[in-house]
Design a protein around this motif. Structure first.
Motif, PDB file in Angstrom:
ATOM      1  N   ALA A 170       1.407  -1.688  -0.124  1.00 18.15           N
ATOM      2  CA  ALA A 170      -0.030  -0.252   0.102  1.00 18.15           C
ATOM      3  C   ALA A 170       0.758   1.426   0.238  1.00 18.15           C
ATOM      4  CB  ALA A 170      -1.259   0.057   1.303  1.00 18.15           C
ATOM      5  N   GLU A 171       2.173   1.214   0.800  1.00 19.66           N
ATOM      6  CA  GLU A 171       2.406   2.577   1.062  1.00 19.66           C
ATOM      7  C   GLU A 171       4.064   2.296   1.520  1.00 19.66           C
ATOM      8  OE1 GLU A 171       1.798   5.785   3.078  1.00 19.66           O
ATOM      9  OE2 GLU A 171       0.041   4.457   4.510  1.00 19.66           O
ATOM     10  N   ALA A 172       5.485   3.053   1.305  1.00 18.10           N
ATOM     11  CA  ALA A 172       6.758   2.732   1.869  1.00 18.10           C
ATOM     12  C   ALA A 172       7.225   3.812   2.047  1.00 18.10           C
ATOM     13  CB  ALA A 172       7.763   2.155   0.694  1.00 18.10           C
ATOM     14  N   LYS A 173       7.220   3.936   2.895  1.00 17.00           N
ATOM     15  CA  LYS A 173       7.200   5.443   3.500  1.00 17.00           C
ATOM     16  C   LYS A 173       9.145   5.080   3.877  1.00 17.00           C
ATOM     17  CE  LYS A 173       3.824   8.138   5.017  1.00 17.00           C
ATOM     18  NZ  LYS A 173       3.541   9.079   3.526  1.00 17.00           N
ATOM     19  N   THR A 174       9.552   6.786   4.005  1.00 16.03           N
ATOM     20  CA  THR A 174      11.078   6.336   4.925  1.00 16.03           C
ATOM     21  C   THR A 174      11.283   8.300   5.075  1.00 16.03           C
ATOM     22  OG1 THR A 174      11.920   6.713   2.900  1.00 16.03           O
ATOM     23  CG2 THR A 174      12.572   4.844   3.257  1.00 16.03           C
ATOM     24  N   ASP A 175      10.597   8.118   5.837  1.00 12.40           N
ATOM     25  CA  ASP A 175      10.116   9.785   6.181  1.00 12.40           C
ATOM     26  C   ASP A 175      10.710  10.292   7.460  1.00 12.40           C
ATOM     27  OD1 ASP A 175       8.265   8.835   7.526  1.00 12.40           O
ATOM     28  OD2 ASP A 175       7.060  10.063   6.655  1.00 12.40           O
ATOM     29  N   ARG A 176      10.920   8.799   8.273  1.00 13.23           N
ATOM     30  CA  ARG A 176      11.374   9.631   9.674  1.00 13.23           C
ATOM     31  C   ARG A 176      12.738   9.279   9.900  1.00 13.23           C
ATOM     32  NH1 ARG A 176       7.057  12.013  11.571  1.00 13.23           N
ATOM     33  NH2 ARG A 176       5.580  12.304  10.601  1.00 13.23           N
ATOM     34  N   CYS A 177      13.967  10.189   9.801  1.00 13.37           N
ATOM     35  CA  CYS A 177      15.210   9.922  10.075  1.00 13.37           C
ATOM     36  C   CYS A 177      15.554   9.794  11.696  1.00 13.37           C
ATOM     37  CB  CYS A 177      15.794  11.671  10.085  1.00 13.37           C
ATOM     38  SG  CYS A 177      17.781  11.616   9.523  1.00 13.37           S
ATOM     39  N   GLU A 178      16.598   9.072  12.299  1.00 15.60           N
ATOM     40  CA  GLU A 178      17.461   8.018  13.179  1.00 15.60           C
ATOM     41  C   GLU A 178      19.111   8.356  12.702  1.00 15.60           C
ATOM     42  OE1 GLU A 178      15.893   7.212  15.625  1.00 15.60           O
ATOM     43  OE2 GLU A 178      16.625   5.153  16.003  1.00 15.60           O
ATOM     44  N   SER A 179      19.477   9.178  14.248  1.00 15.70           N
ATOM     45  CA  SER A 179      20.768   9.039  14.545  1.00 15.70           C
ATOM     46  C   SER A 179      20.920   7.269  14.780  1.00 15.70           C
ATOM     47  CB  SER A 179      20.758   9.831  15.473  1.00 15.70           C
ATOM     48  OG  SER A 179      20.117   9.585  16.201  1.00 15.70           O
ATOM     49  N   THR A 180      22.336   6.988  14.255  1.00 13.85           N
ATOM     50  CA  THR A 180      22.525   5.253  13.965  1.00 13.85           C
ATOM     51  C   THR A 180      24.253   5.541  14.897  1.00 13.85           C
ATOM     52  OG1 THR A 180      21.518   4.681  12.409  1.00 13.85           O
ATOM     53  CG2 THR A 180      23.510   3.714  13.405  1.00 13.85           C
ATOM     54  N   THR A 181      24.459   4.872  15.901  1.00 17.37           N
ATOM     55  CA  THR A 181      26.124   5.099  16.326  1.00 17.37           C
ATOM     56  C   THR A 181      26.834   3.890  15.837  1.00 17.37           C
ATOM     57  OG1 THR A 181      24.170   6.022  18.515  1.00 17.37           O
ATOM     58  CG2 THR A 181      26.920   5.127  18.283  1.00 17.37           C
ATOM     59  N   ILE A 182      28.454   3.695  15.569  1.00 15.03           N
ATOM     60  CA  ILE A 182      28.974   3.116  15.331  1.00 15.03           C
ATOM     61  C   ILE A 182      28.903   1.362  16.320  1.00 15.03           C
ATOM     62  CG2 ILE A 182      31.040   3.737  16.579  1.00 15.03           C
ATOM     63  CD1 ILE A 182      31.122   2.485  13.089  1.00 15.03           C
ATOM     64  N   ASP A 183      28.373   1.712  17.096  1.00 13.30           N
ATOM     65  CA  ASP A 183      28.848   0.373  17.574  1.00 13.30           C
ATOM     66  C   ASP A 183      27.103  -0.178  18.347  1.00 13.30           C
ATOM     67  OD1 ASP A 183      28.191   2.130  19.951  1.00 13.30           O
ATOM     68  OD2 ASP A 183      29.029   1.751  21.151  1.00 13.30           O
ATOM     69  N   GLY A 184      25.829   0.840  17.519  1.00 10.92           N
ATOM     70  CA  GLY A 184      24.624   0.275  17.925  1.00 10.92           C
ATOM     71  C   GLY A 184      24.399   0.703  19.474  1.00 10.92           C
ATOM     72  N   ILE A 185      24.758   1.810  20.322  1.00 11.93           N
ATOM     73  CA  ILE A 185      24.034   1.958  21.003  1.00 11.93           C
ATOM     74  C   ILE A 185      23.845   3.054  20.967  1.00 11.93           C
ATOM     75  CG2 ILE A 185      23.523  -0.758  22.104  1.00 11.93           C
ATOM     76  CD1 ILE A 185      26.337   1.231  24.559  1.00 11.93           C
ATOM     77  N   PRO A 186      23.282   3.946  22.132  1.00  9.69           N
ATOM     78  CA  PRO A 186      23.072   5.629  21.674  1.00  9.69           C
ATOM     79  C   PRO A 186      24.261   5.894  22.460  1.00  9.69           C
ATOM     80  CG  PRO A 186      21.535   4.521  23.572  1.00  9.69           C
ATOM     81  CD  PRO A 186      21.595   3.743  23.194  1.00  9.69           C
ATOM     82  N   ILE A 187      24.718   7.440  22.322  1.00  6.75           N
ATOM     83  CA  ILE A 187      25.562   8.118  23.906  1.00  6.75           C
ATOM     84  C   ILE A 187      24.418   8.758  24.501  1.00  6.75           C
ATOM     85  CG2 ILE A 187      27.954   9.243  23.853  1.00  6.75           C
ATOM     86  CD1 ILE A 187      28.060   8.602  20.698  1.00  6.75           C
ATOM     87  N   ILE A 188      24.709   9.104  25.277  1.00  4.81           N
ATOM     88  CA  ILE A 188      24.258   9.549  26.274  1.00  4.81           C
ATOM     89  C   ILE A 188      25.149  10.299  27.314  1.00  4.81           C
ATOM     90  CG2 ILE A 188      22.003   9.932  28.577  1.00  4.81           C
ATOM     91  CD1 ILE A 188      21.452   7.176  27.108  1.00  4.81           C
ATOM     92  N   ASP A 189      25.430  11.255  27.580  1.00  2.00           N
ATOM     93  CA  ASP A 189      26.680  11.833  28.174  1.00  2.00           C
ATOM     94  C   ASP A 189      26.601  13.837  28.162  1.00  2.00           C
ATOM     95  OD1 ASP A 189      28.692  12.058  29.558  1.00  2.00           O
ATOM     96  OD2 ASP A 189      29.433  11.376  28.330  1.00  2.00           O
ATOM     97  N   ARG A 190      27.583  14.401  29.362  1.00  2.00           N
ATOM     98  CA  ARG A 190      27.805  15.785  29.207  1.00  2.00           C
ATOM     99  C   ARG A 190      28.438  16.021  27.575  1.00  2.00           C
ATOM    100  NH1 ARG A 190      26.065  18.077  34.084  1.00  2.00           N
ATOM    101  NH2 ARG A 190      26.723  16.929  36.015  1.00  2.00           N
ATOM    102  N   VAL A 191      28.196  17.202  27.437  1.00  2.00           N
ATOM    103  CA  VAL A 191      29.382  17.742  26.638  1.00  2.00           C
ATOM    104  C   VAL A 191      30.460  17.556  27.338  1.00  2.00           C
ATOM    105  CG1 VAL A 191      29.433  19.053  24.850  1.00  2.00           C
ATOM    106  CG2 VAL A 191      26.499  18.654  25.476  1.00  2.00           C
ATOM    107  N   PRO A 192      31.841  17.491  25.848  1.00  2.00           N
ATOM    108  CA  PRO A 192      32.737  16.967  27.296  1.00  2.00           C
ATOM    109  C   PRO A 192      33.153  18.753  26.911  1.00  2.00           C
ATOM    110  CG  PRO A 192      33.252  15.914  24.958  1.00  2.00           C
ATOM    111  CD  PRO A 192      31.568  16.372  25.263  1.00  2.00           C
ATOM    112  N   GLY A 193      33.470  19.416  28.414  1.00  3.07           N
ATOM    113  CA  GLY A 193      34.154  20.039  28.287  1.00  3.07           C
ATOM    114  C   GLY A 193      32.733  21.703  28.895  1.00  3.07           C
TER     115      GLY A 193
END
Ligand SMILES: Cc1cc2nc3c(=O)[nH]c(=O)nc-3n(C[C@H](O)[C@H](O)[C@H](O)COP(=O)(O)OP(=O)(O)OC[C@H]3O[C@@H](n4cnc5c(N)ncnc54)[C@H](O)[C@@H]3O)c2cc1C
Length: 377
Positions: A301-324
């Motif tokens: 019926a339809e194919a959607k690719t309209d939502r952008c997602e971030s991907t990390t090299i090791d496949g899990i998120p990065i959750i942290d303070r910004v360095p500095g």
């Protein structure tokens, strides 16, 4: 404002709710509308522990406890259903590791059963005979991402959070080790009282790179979702994953099959939007047919690719303070599976910035895991 949150997806809206109900002053700045990014769009998202990276399993275990009555706490439907997930096993290689995976998931509190070919076929009779078993997680399910994200934003507002849509953040103003203000595309300067939370998914790596010279091993991708025309009888009754095929499946209330699992759209640089590619759609459907042969010839019926997602090299998120920086926290790189764990991560993020104490469950997601001097406390 005490806390300024950039981004109004499930993380921005969810942390806003968590902070506002703790009594904090919160402002959310969203470039588009609430749930206009990865946290919105077609269908439902999987709420799945099965097959997840071991470092995310404690978060998923916690999220299991939060999903079932989230709608009561938000005062609005989340569409959450505990339908169970079958992670299908087909190759010798898949079967060889399945017992170890079941044990590992069980150790993390994720109910997991290793099913024989006969047992899995009793649950899904239309499966191809090439399927030789499955890992079954009965507590996995699905939820309506768009409705839940909007409900989180509305609940945050009821607790006093201010949400401004169509307000794009373009810069952060720094003084020493602090962010003192955020600057919007309208050139408005908004002062940061305590902490700024950068929860804008794919925008985060760009901002950190251009403003602070910090490189995150993260890139943007456009996952594909294929929706079939109604199928009678419906062959798919569980949330389906596969150990070695690029495939995820679920049924919809109007008897369609949603097929996904890692196929991609291609970015059109002229429009800034991704477009579905015929080979990707056909490839995804072919994987589905290989597993459920009764889908042979199914109409898309339809194919959607309209939502952008971030991907990390090791496949899990990065959750942290910004360095500095002492008062800027970011979370990105959800790698296509950030939805299910969001209720748990949102609580941990809110507790962290509110109390200044980071829970050890967030340690595996630190940026320092990529750097030479990486050290766990
Ligand atoms: C097609 C697809 C299928 C998925 N399926 C699953 C699944 O089955 N299970 C699962 O667990 N996960 C799944 N995910 C992943 C999950 O949906 C995401 O990880 C999650 O929604 C990310 O939430 P977020 O709040 O970080 O990002 P988003 O929802 O993308 O929100 C970020 C927001 O920031 C805003 N923004 C960007 N730049 C700026 C700026 N400069 N200023 C202000 N605002 C800005 C954007 O407009 C956006 O609204 C899927 C993702 C996709 C795309």
């Amino acid at each position: 404002m005490d806390f300024i949150i950039v981004g109004g997806g499930v993380y921005g809206a969810g942390v806003a709710w968590e902070l506002a109900r703790r009594g904090a002053e919160v402002l959310v700045l969203e470039a588009g509308e609430i749930a206009s990014g990865a946290s919105g769009g077609l269908g439902k998202r999987g709420v799945r522990a099965n097959g997840r990276d071991v470092r995310e399993l404690p978060l998923m275990r916690a999220a299991y406890d939060l999903w079932p009555d989230l709608h009561e706490r938000l005062g609005a439907p989340t569409g959450y259903e505990r339908v169970g997930n079958l992670h299908l096993l087909e190759r010798d290689l898949d079967l060889a590791g399945a017992g170890a995976q079941a044990w590992m998931q069980g150790q993390q509190g994720i109910a997991t059963t290793l099913l024989s070919a006969e047992a899995v076929r009793e649950m899904e009779p239309d499966l191809h005979s090439r399927i030789r078993g499955a890992l079954y997680c009965p507590d996995d399910g699905v939820a309506d991402h768009t409705a839940t994200t909007r409900a989180l934003a509305q609940a945050a507002q009821r607790h006093g959070a201010v949400i401004r849509e169509h307000t794009q953040v373009t810069q952060l103003e720094r003084s020493g080790d602090r962010i003192v203000a955020v600057i919007t595309a309208q050139e408005e300067r908004i002062e940061v009282g305590r902490t700024v939370l950068l929860l804008a998914n794919t925008f985060v790596p760009d901002l950190l790179k251009t403003q602070f010279g910090v490189t995150l091993p993260v890139w943007a991708m456009w996952p594909q979702i294929v929706l079939t025309e109604p199928v009678e009888p419906m062959p798919v009754h569980y949330l389906i994953g596969h150990a070695s095929r690029t495939l995820a499946m679920k049924s919809t209330p109007d008897s369609r099959v949603m097929i996904s699992g890692g196929w991609r759209g291609r970015l059109n640089p002229d429009t800034g939007q991704a477009e579905p590619q015929a080979d990707q759609v056909q490839g995804n459907v072919a994987e589905a047919v290989a597993v459920f042969p009764s889908l042979e010839g199914v109409a898309v019926a339809e194919a959607k690719t309209d939502r952008c997602e971030s991907t990390t090299i090791d496949g899990i998120p990065i959750i942290d303070r910004v360095p500095g920086l002492s008062n800027a926290v970011f979370a990105t790189g959800w790698s296509g599976h950030g939805w299910a764990i969001a209720p748990a991560v949102n609580q941990l993020l809110a507790d962290w910035v509110y109390s200044d104490r980071q829970d050890s469950q967030l340690y595996p997601f630190r940026y320092s895991r990529f750097t030479a001097s990486s050290a766990m406390p």
